[in-house]
Design a protein around this motif. Structure first.
Motif, PDB file in Angstrom:
ATOM      1  N   VAL A  50       0.879  -1.161   0.000  1.00 54.93           N
ATOM      2  CA  VAL A  50       0.000   0.000   0.000  1.00 54.93           C
ATOM      3  C   VAL A  50       0.919   1.214   0.000  1.00 54.93           C
ATOM      4  O   VAL A  50       1.802   1.348   0.833  1.00 54.93           O
ATOM      5  N   VAL A  54       0.682   0.620  -5.261  1.00 52.74           N
ATOM      6  CA  VAL A  54      -0.402  -0.334  -4.978  1.00 52.74           C
ATOM      7  C   VAL A  54      -1.022  -0.903  -6.252  1.00 52.74           C
ATOM      8  O   VAL A  54      -1.513  -2.019  -6.277  1.00 52.74           O
ATOM      9  N   GLU A  66      -1.976  -8.071  -3.838  1.00 53.21           N
ATOM     10  CA  GLU A  66      -1.921  -6.826  -3.082  1.00 53.21           C
ATOM     11  C   GLU A  66      -1.817  -7.205  -1.600  1.00 53.21           C
ATOM     12  O   GLU A  66      -2.414  -8.188  -1.188  1.00 53.21           O
ATOM     13  N   ALA A  68      -1.920  -5.658   2.606  1.00 53.04           N
ATOM     14  CA  ALA A  68      -2.281  -4.516   3.444  1.00 53.04           C
ATOM     15  C   ALA A  68      -1.017  -3.706   3.739  1.00 53.04           C
ATOM     16  O   ALA A  68       0.108  -4.203   3.582  1.00 53.04           O
ATOM     17  N   HIS A  69      -1.204  -2.465   4.172  1.00 47.41           N
ATOM     18  CA  HIS A  69      -0.077  -1.549   4.394  1.00 47.41           C
ATOM     19  C   HIS A  69       0.939  -2.169   5.367  1.00 47.41           C
ATOM     20  O   HIS A  69       0.614  -2.421   6.530  1.00 47.41           O
ATOM     21  N   ARG A  71       2.335  -5.136   5.212  1.00 44.62           N
ATOM     22  CA  ARG A  71       2.280  -6.594   5.427  1.00 44.62           C
ATOM     23  C   ARG A  71       2.814  -7.399   4.249  1.00 44.62           C
ATOM     24  O   ARG A  71       2.649  -8.619   4.196  1.00 44.62           O
ATOM     25  N   ALA A  74       4.886 -10.491   5.017  1.00 43.46           N
ATOM     26  CA  ALA A  74       4.140 -11.589   5.633  1.00 43.46           C
ATOM     27  C   ALA A  74       3.344 -12.326   4.553  1.00 43.46           C
ATOM     28  O   ALA A  74       3.338 -13.561   4.484  1.00 43.46           O
ATOM     29  N   VAL A  75       2.692 -11.565   3.678  1.00 46.46           N
ATOM     30  CA  VAL A  75       1.930 -12.172   2.586  1.00 46.46           C
ATOM     31  C   VAL A  75       2.883 -12.976   1.686  1.00 46.46           C
ATOM     32  O   VAL A  75       2.605 -14.124   1.317  1.00 46.46           O
TER      33      VAL A  75
ATOM     34  N   ALA B  62       1.079 -10.532  11.513  1.00 48.42           N
ATOM     35  CA  ALA B  62       1.857 -11.260  10.511  1.00 48.42           C
ATOM     36  C   ALA B  62       1.194 -12.589  10.205  1.00 48.42           C
ATOM     37  O   ALA B  62       1.088 -12.983   9.037  1.00 48.42           O
ATOM     38  N   ASN B  65      -1.695 -12.339   7.854  1.00 48.15           N
ATOM     39  CA  ASN B  65      -1.265 -11.961   6.505  1.00 48.15           C
ATOM     40  C   ASN B  65      -0.495 -13.082   5.812  1.00 48.15           C
ATOM     41  O   ASN B  65      -0.536 -13.201   4.582  1.00 48.15           O
ATOM     42  N   MET B  66       0.185 -13.912   6.587  1.00 47.07           N
ATOM     43  CA  MET B  66       0.787 -15.113   5.994  1.00 47.07           C
ATOM     44  C   MET B  66      -0.321 -16.038   5.496  1.00 47.07           C
ATOM     45  O   MET B  66      -0.236 -16.616   4.409  1.00 47.07           O
ATOM     46  N   GLY B  69      -1.537 -14.808   2.302  1.00 42.33           N
ATOM     47  CA  GLY B  69      -0.640 -15.189   1.209  1.00 42.33           C
ATOM     48  C   GLY B  69      -0.852 -16.637   0.798  1.00 42.33           C
ATOM     49  O   GLY B  69      -0.943 -16.953  -0.393  1.00 42.33           O
ATOM     50  N   GLU B  91      -7.805  -6.559  10.766  1.00 39.83           N
ATOM     51  CA  GLU B  91      -7.453  -5.913   9.501  1.00 39.83           C
ATOM     52  C   GLU B  91      -7.301  -6.979   8.411  1.00 39.83           C
ATOM     53  O   GLU B  91      -7.825  -6.845   7.305  1.00 39.83           O
ATOM     54  N   TYR B  95      -9.318  -7.772   4.853  1.00 40.77           N
ATOM     55  CA  TYR B  95      -8.669  -7.921   3.539  1.00 40.77           C
ATOM     56  C   TYR B  95      -9.032  -9.266   2.896  1.00 40.77           C
ATOM     57  O   TYR B  95      -9.241  -9.336   1.685  1.00 40.77           O
ATOM     58  N   ILE B 213      -4.764 -10.659  -7.037  1.00 43.73           N
ATOM     59  CA  ILE B 213      -5.646 -10.709  -5.869  1.00 43.73           C
ATOM     60  C   ILE B 213      -5.595  -9.326  -5.246  1.00 43.73           C
ATOM     61  O   ILE B 213      -4.521  -8.815  -4.937  1.00 43.73           O
TER      62      ILE B 213
END
Ligand SMILES: Cc1ncc(C[n+]2csc(CCOP(=O)(O)OP(=O)(O)O)c2C)c(N)n1
Lengths: 245, 354
Positions: A50, A54, A66, A68-69, A71, A74-75, B62, B65-66, B69, B91, B95, B213
């Motif tokens: 973000v 973005v 995409e 989150a701001h 993250r 982690a994604v 984290a 958010n992992m 992913g 949050e 998402y 995504i």
């Protein structure tokens, strides 16, 4: 006639939303060019932050998620652990990577995630209109440091991410570069390429920090912005390879 | 756990973890918090052995958010936590809903607000059933009342998540997470047979156009279109996924509405009251969202008065009242880890309802 330069296949032919003179355009292209050159378009998955980048999925012609701001790493960790054979990279601004996402950044690096991180340091929050970032240099005026960033007034010192992360065992490659002239742009391309190759070779976390212009928030012309990087930013953020394993 | 007919004594937390792995979950990320630590420990011991990924994340933020992913990568993924940690995950849950990604989130509830206490509670009902994070969204919420049912609901939860492409919550109170009961059936074949195709997942754009995504929709009117599409999905869930359990309702004057551990304690009270010929029945929502209002309204028709029992200061009672505006609805609840006992329930019914 020999074509020396053309649009990378990994870059979609659309208008961009970036402001005139913004460094994101250059770095979106360099990343796409690296993906092309390594022939990994069909196994690359990018993670967009973000921030001003973005919308990167509109420009990159490969799979993009995409986040989150803050993250993104982690994604990216979740994706990479599920697809260890794919090439995963994050593309993040300084607010994203070094402020709100500092914990995710340090821990992904410390785990030695086999992820490539392109870190765009423009010394401010571009997307929200040019506030102070953790990388804003001392004395730099932003909308939230109207008198210039002052460590003495409790605004802290600019964080040197490439140095900070290089101290972690999980980090295999940490460099800082810039895009203020064509030579530096080509150098940046080589660093990003190396950071991708590291991942393909199974090495740990790779960071490429890029000093990048934000003329709109800096209230400077594109040319003056390039000069400001060369004259002011580089003084505090030295360029070069900080760690290579 | 391999298929066997032998029952095994397991805590709710361990059984939830095993049910996840048995249901094909191959990615777990979590952060320690009481009262769900047995769950993360079970995942640490078993997930990698079964070919999956286990990560102790640096925070709940984290972890979720992992999971996002992993879900984006097309893998069945879950995380677990309790109150304070689930607040941090909100949050990410928002998402997941915005990106239309399936995932399972387990909340083994403890008492709040703030750090509160590690003892059992049902005080996260509002957070769970009203979306919880920012933006217009809902997550299906399933609430088990036994270890055996927790196993079923985890498996069902993954199916619902995949089918609708939406995060699903398991809302267990600490009593369910901590208590040990015999469980045997980790066979997931009892649920949806069809495996959902995940052609939207990020797997590398090989032989297909690139996938993305995202939850950002900037152009005027486009987000509203997306919201409308999501609403259609939630309307469908409201219609198709209401679940409840009833007991002692053949002849009934008074109805207790309770979920999770409180429904079990209420049933104990009902059995005792029935010995004295007081006709009390039980309505137990299994899906808290969608709230099983249809079933409740039907059964409530023949009932004189309603008592809602919760381990909170009164949250689900609002949904009961919304569904039964013309009924006398009473509430008995305790907070801060206090548990309404069968004796308290009997006393309350004798004093206030009869
Ligand atoms: C949780 C959260 N907080 C704040 C924001 C608002 N926000 C959007 S972009 C941004 C800053 C981005 O700056 P940076 O990461 O440096 O990237 P740039 O825009 O400069 O490329 C902020 C604060 C948000 N979207 N989410």
């Amino acid at each position: 006639m020999k074509i020396k330069f053309s649009r990378p296949k990994s870059l979609i032919d659309v208008e961009t939303h970036y402001c005139a003179g913004c460094g994101h355009g250059i770095l979106n292209i360099l990343t796409a060019k690296v993906v092309d050159e390594l022939g990994i378009r069909d196994k690359t998955i990018g993670v967009a932050p973000v921030g001003c980048a973005v919308l990167a999925y509109k420009y990159w012609n490969f799979d993009v998620c995409e986040a989150a701001h803050g993250r993104a790493l982690a994604v990216a960790t979740g994706i990479k652990r599920c697809h260890p054979d794919k090439v995963i990279f994050t593309y993040q601004g300084d607010g994203d990577l070094a402020s709100i996402g500092m914990a995710e950044t340090v821990h992904a690096a410390n785990r030695g995630e086999k992820i490539t991180c392109v870190f765009v340091n423009n010394a401010c929050y571009g997307m929200t209109g040019g506030q102070m970032a953790p990388t804003t240099i001392v004395g730099q005026k932003t909308t939230t440091t109207p008198l210039g960033r002052s460590p003495e007034s409790g605004e802290g010192w600019p964080i040197k991410m490439a140095e900070l992360l290089s101290g972690l065992k999980g980090v295999s490659y940490s460099v800082r570069t810039a895009v203020f002239n064509p030579q530096k742009v080509m150098q940046t391309y080589q660093y990003i390429k190396k950071a991708f190759i590291n991942q393909i070779e199974g090495k740990g976390f790779s960071l490429v920090e890029v000093l990048s212009p934000c003329p709109a928030a800096w209230r400077k012309t594109p040319l003056d912005s390039m000069k400001w990087i060369e004259d002011e930013m580089v003084k505090y953020f030295p360029l070069g390879v900080i760690k290579r394993e | 756990m391999q298929k066997t007919n032998k029952k095994k004594l397991m805590s709710g937390n361990e059984a939830i973890a095993e049910a996840g792995i048995s249901a094909g979950c191959r990615f777990y990320a979590g952060y320690p918090i009481t009262p769900q630590n047995e769950l993360i420990a079970y995942m640490a011991q078993n997930m990698v052995k079964r070919g999956g990924v286990f990560i102790q994340a640096e925070s709940e933020i984290a972890a979720i958010n992992m999971v996002l992913g992993a879900a984006a990568a097309g893998v069945r993924a879950m995380t677990s936590s309790s109150g304070p940690g689930v607040s941090l995950k909100q949050e990410g849950i928002s998402y997941l809903a915005g990106c239309e990604l399936p995932a399972l989130i387990v909340n083994v509830m403890r008492a709040g607000p703030g750090l509160g206490d590690i003892s059992s509670s049902q005080s996260d009902y509002f957070q769970a059933t009203r979306g919880g994070g920012h933006g217009d969204y809902f997550t299906p919420v399933l609430a088990p009342w036994s270890v055996e049912e927790a196993v079923k609901l985890v498996m069902l939860g993954f199916d619902i998540a995949d089918y609708y492409r939406n995060p699903v919550l398991i809302l267990a109170d600490a009593i369910i997470g901590q208590m040990m009961e015999p469980v045997g059936n980790f066979d997931k074949s009892q649920f949806r047979k069809k495996k959902e195709s995940k052609n939207w997942a990020l797997t590398g754009a090989k032989g297909r156009p690139a996938n993305s995504i995202k939850s950002l929709y900037l152009k005027e009117g486009v987000l509203e279109q997306h919201n409308k599409k999501l609403k259609k999905k939630w309307d469908k869930i409201r219609k198709n996924e209401q679940r409840f359990f009833v007991s002692d309702i053949a002849d009934v004057d008074y109805l207790i509405v309770a979920y999770g551990s409180q429904a079990r304690i209420s049933l104990e009270a009902i059995k005792m009251l029935r010995k004295n010929n007081i006709k009390v029945g039980l309505f137990r929502p299994i899906s808290l969202w969608p709230f099983p209002g249809k079933g409740l309204r039907k059964i409530a028709e023949k009932v004189k008065k309603i008592l809602v029992v919760e381990q909170s200061l009164g949250q689900m009672v609002e949904d009961v009242k919304l569904n039964l505006p013309n009924k006398e609805v009473y509430f008995l609840g305790r907070a801060g880890g206090g548990v309404p006992s069968a004796g308290e329930i009997i006393k309350y019914i004798n004093n206030k309802l009869i």
